[in-house]
Design a protein around this motif. Structure first.
Motif, PDB file in Angstrom:
ATOM      1  N   LEU A  15       0.819  -1.215   0.000  1.00 52.57           N
ATOM      2  CA  LEU A  15       0.000   0.000   0.000  1.00 52.57           C
ATOM      3  C   LEU A  15       0.851   1.262   0.000  1.00 52.57           C
ATOM      4  O   LEU A  15       0.488   2.259  -0.641  1.00 52.57           O
ATOM      5  N   VAL A  16       1.967   1.250   0.698  1.00 47.74           N
ATOM      6  CA  VAL A  16       2.868   2.405   0.667  1.00 47.74           C
ATOM      7  C   VAL A  16       3.408   2.602  -0.743  1.00 47.74           C
ATOM      8  O   VAL A  16       3.451   3.731  -1.250  1.00 47.74           O
ATOM      9  N   THR A  19       0.651   4.024  -2.804  1.00 54.06           N
ATOM     10  CA  THR A  19       0.449   5.436  -2.499  1.00 54.06           C
ATOM     11  C   THR A  19       1.464   6.287  -3.234  1.00 54.06           C
ATOM     12  O   THR A  19       1.112   7.304  -3.849  1.00 54.06           O
ATOM     13  N   TRP A  20       2.718   5.875  -3.192  1.00 56.26           N
ATOM     14  CA  TRP A  20       3.778   6.626  -3.872  1.00 56.26           C
ATOM     15  C   TRP A  20       3.542   6.650  -5.379  1.00 56.26           C
ATOM     16  O   TRP A  20       3.687   7.681  -6.031  1.00 56.26           O
ATOM     17  N   HIS A  23       0.721   8.972  -6.252  1.00 56.04           N
ATOM     18  CA  HIS A  23       1.183  10.360  -6.112  1.00 56.04           C
ATOM     19  C   HIS A  23       2.007  10.776  -7.328  1.00 56.04           C
ATOM     20  O   HIS A  23       1.801  11.867  -7.877  1.00 56.04           O
ATOM     21  N   ARG A  29      -6.091  13.640  -5.196  1.00 57.76           N
ATOM     22  CA  ARG A  29      -5.580  13.675  -3.823  1.00 57.76           C
ATOM     23  C   ARG A  29      -6.347  12.727  -2.909  1.00 57.76           C
ATOM     24  O   ARG A  29      -5.764  12.086  -2.034  1.00 57.76           O
ATOM     25  N   VAL A  32      -5.020   9.184  -3.147  1.00 55.49           N
ATOM     26  CA  VAL A  32      -3.716   9.056  -2.492  1.00 55.49           C
ATOM     27  C   VAL A  32      -3.898   8.998  -0.974  1.00 55.49           C
ATOM     28  O   VAL A  32      -3.278   8.168  -0.291  1.00 55.49           O
ATOM     29  N   VAL A  35      -5.525   5.521   0.158  1.00 57.51           N
ATOM     30  CA  VAL A  35      -4.569   4.411   0.109  1.00 57.51           C
ATOM     31  C   VAL A  35      -3.506   4.603   1.192  1.00 57.51           C
ATOM     32  O   VAL A  35      -3.083   3.636   1.840  1.00 57.51           O
ATOM     33  N   GLY A  36      -3.089   5.841   1.420  1.00 60.45           N
ATOM     34  CA  GLY A  36      -2.126   6.122   2.485  1.00 60.45           C
ATOM     35  C   GLY A  36      -2.671   5.772   3.863  1.00 60.45           C
ATOM     36  O   GLY A  36      -1.964   5.200   4.699  1.00 60.45           O
ATOM     37  N   ALA A  39      -2.626   2.126   4.354  1.00 56.84           N
ATOM     38  CA  ALA A  39      -1.260   1.687   4.656  1.00 56.84           C
ATOM     39  C   ALA A  39      -0.933   1.905   6.129  1.00 56.84           C
ATOM     40  O   ALA A  39      -0.338   1.045   6.783  1.00 56.84           O
TER      41      ALA A  39
END
Length: 55
Positions: A15-16, A19-20, A23, A29, A32, A35-36, A39
């Motif tokens: 998930l990290v 997220t990246w 992004h 937004r 992002v 999902v962040g 995580a």
């Protein structure tokens, strides 16, 4: 055997990365952030599961 916390931490890593990737691709937004947050929750769940306590 601690399988579930390991799976949660692996999920958190995926998930990290997601997220990246979102992004960097210029995703909305809100996507992002969602999902962040997932995580963060997976990381917290995996770490808290590993803490010693009553069984």
């Amino acid at each position: 055997m601690k399988v579930l916390p390991t799976l949660l931490l692996i999920l958190a890593g995926v998930l990290v990365g997601g997220t990246w990737s979102l992004h960097k691709q210029g995703a909305p937004r809100a996507a992002v952030v969602v999902v962040g947050l997932l995580a963060v929750l997976a990381t917290a769940g995996g770490v808290l599961w590993l803490l010693p306590g009553e069984s």
